[in-house]
Write an enzyme that holds these catalytic residues in place. Structure first.
Site, PDB file in Angstrom:
ATOM      1  N   LYS A  71       0.810  -1.225   0.000  1.00  0.00           N
ATOM      2  CA  LYS A  71       0.000   0.000   0.000  1.00  0.00           C
ATOM      3  C   LYS A  71       0.849   1.282   0.000  1.00  0.00           C
ATOM      4  CE  LYS A  71      -4.253  -1.926   1.917  1.00  0.00           C
ATOM      5  NZ  LYS A  71      -5.351  -1.756   2.880  1.00  0.00           N
ATOM      6  N   ASP A 107     -10.163   2.696   1.455  1.00  0.00           N
ATOM      7  CA  ASP A 107     -10.425   2.105   2.779  1.00  0.00           C
ATOM      8  C   ASP A 107     -11.208   3.091   3.638  1.00  0.00           C
ATOM      9  OD1 ASP A 107      -9.250  -0.392   2.430  1.00  0.00           O
ATOM     10  OD2 ASP A 107      -7.272   0.282   3.086  1.00  0.00           O
TER      11      ASP A 107
HETATM   12  P1  NAP Z   1      -0.265  -3.010  10.499  1.00  0.00           P
HETATM   13  O1  NAP Z   1       0.064  -1.767   9.771  1.00  0.00           O
HETATM   14  O2  NAP Z   1       0.687  -4.147  10.523  1.00  0.00           O
HETATM   15  O3  NAP Z   1      -0.602  -2.586  12.033  1.00  0.00           O
HETATM   16  C1  NAP Z   1      -0.870  -3.585  12.991  1.00  0.00           C
HETATM   17  C2  NAP Z   1      -1.428  -2.922  14.250  1.00  0.00           C
HETATM   18  O4  NAP Z   1      -1.765  -3.953  15.185  1.00  0.00           O
HETATM   19  C3  NAP Z   1      -0.434  -2.011  14.967  1.00  0.00           C
HETATM   20  O5  NAP Z   1      -1.152  -0.968  15.601  1.00  0.00           O
HETATM   21  C4  NAP Z   1       0.166  -2.963  16.015  1.00  0.00           C
HETATM   22  O6  NAP Z   1       0.687  -2.306  17.135  1.00  0.00           O
HETATM   23  C5  NAP Z   1      -1.055  -3.743  16.418  1.00  0.00           C
HETATM   24  N1  NAP Z   1      -0.704  -5.029  17.014  1.00  0.00           N
HETATM   25  C6  NAP Z   1      -0.260  -6.142  16.382  1.00  0.00           C
HETATM   26  N2  NAP Z   1      -0.055  -7.137  17.273  1.00  0.00           N
HETATM   27  C7  NAP Z   1      -0.379  -6.629  18.499  1.00  0.00           C
HETATM   28  C8  NAP Z   1      -0.373  -7.164  19.821  1.00  0.00           C
HETATM   29  N3  NAP Z   1      -0.005  -8.438  20.075  1.00  0.00           N
HETATM   30  N4  NAP Z   1      -0.770  -6.365  20.852  1.00  0.00           N
HETATM   31  C9  NAP Z   1      -1.165  -5.089  20.616  1.00  0.00           C
HETATM   32  N5  NAP Z   1      -1.174  -4.527  19.385  1.00  0.00           N
HETATM   33  C10 NAP Z   1      -0.793  -5.292  18.335  1.00  0.00           C
HETATM   34  O7  NAP Z   1      -1.640  -3.643   9.968  1.00  0.00           O
HETATM   35  P2  NAP Z   1      -2.881  -2.860   9.316  1.00  0.00           P
HETATM   36  O8  NAP Z   1      -2.730  -2.842   7.846  1.00  0.00           O
HETATM   37  O9  NAP Z   1      -3.049  -1.576  10.045  1.00  0.00           O
HETATM   38  O10 NAP Z   1      -4.085  -3.866   9.640  1.00  0.00           O
HETATM   39  C11 NAP Z   1      -4.667  -3.910  10.933  1.00  0.00           C
HETATM   40  C12 NAP Z   1      -5.917  -4.766  10.852  1.00  0.00           C
HETATM   41  O11 NAP Z   1      -6.882  -4.144  10.003  1.00  0.00           O
HETATM   42  C13 NAP Z   1      -5.664  -6.170  10.292  1.00  0.00           C
HETATM   43  O12 NAP Z   1      -6.342  -7.102  11.067  1.00  0.00           O
HETATM   44  C14 NAP Z   1      -6.269  -6.104   8.896  1.00  0.00           C
HETATM   45  O13 NAP Z   1      -6.767  -7.358   8.491  1.00  0.00           O
HETATM   46  C15 NAP Z   1      -7.414  -5.115   9.098  1.00  0.00           C
HETATM   47  N6  NAP Z   1      -7.835  -4.451   7.864  1.00  0.00           N
HETATM   48  C16 NAP Z   1      -9.126  -4.629   7.475  1.00  0.00           C
HETATM   49  C17 NAP Z   1      -9.585  -4.018   6.328  1.00  0.00           C
HETATM   50  C18 NAP Z   1     -11.011  -4.227   5.909  1.00  0.00           C
HETATM   51  O14 NAP Z   1     -11.363  -3.941   4.752  1.00  0.00           O
HETATM   52  N7  NAP Z   1     -11.862  -4.691   6.809  1.00  0.00           N
HETATM   53  C19 NAP Z   1      -8.727  -3.193   5.563  1.00  0.00           C
HETATM   54  C20 NAP Z   1      -7.418  -3.015   6.000  1.00  0.00           C
HETATM   55  C21 NAP Z   1      -6.986  -3.658   7.149  1.00  0.00           C
HETATM   56  P3  NAP Z   1       2.246  -1.870  17.187  1.00  0.00           P
HETATM   57  O15 NAP Z   1       2.348  -0.603  16.380  1.00  0.00           O
HETATM   58  O16 NAP Z   1       2.489  -1.682  18.635  1.00  0.00           O
HETATM   59  O17 NAP Z   1       3.020  -3.010  16.580  1.00  0.00           O
END
Ligand code: NAP
Length: 280
Positions: A71, A107
């Protein structure tokens, strides 16, 4: 209709991409609209991303949806970008035309589409967002454009939350991860934008008794559809919204951009996607 040699085509690029629901979603709409078109999953390794995008653009592809981990790269390679994609720092939609590659972030629209049935008065909302990654950036931007003025961000890595606030929401209050339950007091829209709960692992556990009735919980995760976060919010009697409608909502403007017409109105699409998820 079976696609002809003149078919319009678009796709989704990811690494991996096999789990993506976008091909099922888009092809369902293509078939319903009886378009001479197709939508293809492209597994693309990060080191190949720029070359594959350039090649597809040259080959007449209408555009691409972009998922992890591309992205940010998608925004960087584009010739032009929407203000929202630039603000969020990531693009999930690339469209190809004679004037070049354009990047957008749908998004944000997808998130607001998912929340629409809850009829939220955003001007009165106290939003609490857990997470500071790519999804959180889009959701925070969406909340601000919808009119939210009272916003708190809570992330395990506070430095990352500070970066999000600096870039997008300078007036947001930042909550240390250890104080996450305290932040629930007075919050009326609670959002999980972390990957906690994904794949049924390590749910975001909160003290939901601290949340007032009438509040709304949204989980960006949709595998599983009912995370522990949403189940606990529903047990508390709150409106609980899963991430599947955000996926559908982000695809709608993409379909319009690729195929030049609005999405056919098909309430059954959610069931079709749930069926697909269960089969995976
Ligand atoms: P990302 O950039 O990798 O960010 C991951 C986030 O999760 C960060 O805030 C991270 O915190 C936190 N995290 C991960 N493991 C953790 C733990 N054990 N304890 C506490 N915090 C934790 O991922 P992203 O792209 O933002 O995606 C996040 C979620 O949104 C995913 O589940 C994805 O599937 C979902 N999503 C859904 C859609 C939809 O259309 N529904 C679209 C996009 C994304 P840290 O910064 O502290 O590591």
């Amino acid at each position: 209709m079976i696609p002809t040699g003149a078919a319009r085509f678009a796709g989704v690029a990811g690494h991996p991409v096999a789990h993506s629901l976008s091909p099922v979603l888009m092809q369902h709409w293509i078939d319903a609209a009886d378009l001479d078109a197709l939508y293809v999953p492209f597994p693309v390794a990060p080191e190949d991303f720029d070359r594959v995008v350039a090649g597809l653009a040259r080959a007449g592809c209408a555009g691409l949806n972009v998922t992890l981990p591309h992205k940010e790269a998608a925004l960087e390679l584009a010739d032009t970008a929407s203000a929202s994609a630039r603000a969020v720092g990531a693009a999930n939609l690339l469209t190809f035309s004679a004037s070049g590659i354009h990047a957008d972030n749908t998004d944000i629209a997808g998130f607001l589409y998912a929340l629409a049935p809850a009829s939220i008065d955003y001007s009165k909302t106290r939003a609490l967002v857990f997470g500071a990654g790519g999804a959180a950036r889009a959701l925070v931007y969406g909340l601000l454009t919808a009119g939210v003025t009272k916003l708190a961000i809570c992330n395990r890595n506070l430095t990352r939350a500070e970066g999000l606030a600096r870039d997008i929401a300078p007036d947001a209050s930042l909550v240390p991860w250890e104080a996450r339950d305290d932040a629930l007091d007075g919050s009326t829209l609670i959002i999980n934008a972390t990957s906690l709960g994904l794949g049924g692992r390590d749910d975001l556990d909160l003290d939901w008794q601290r949340v007032a009735s009438g509040s709304v919980a949204f989980d960006s995760v949709y595998t599983p559809l009912k995370t522990g976060f949403l189940a606990a919010a529903a047990d508390r009697g709150l409106t609980a919204i899963d991430g599947l409608d955000m996926l559908i909502g982000q695809a709608r403007p993409s379909f319009q951009a690729f195929f030049g017409r609005p999405v056919p109105d098909l309430p059954a699409i959610r069931h079709r996607l749930i069926h697909q998820l269960e089969a995976q």
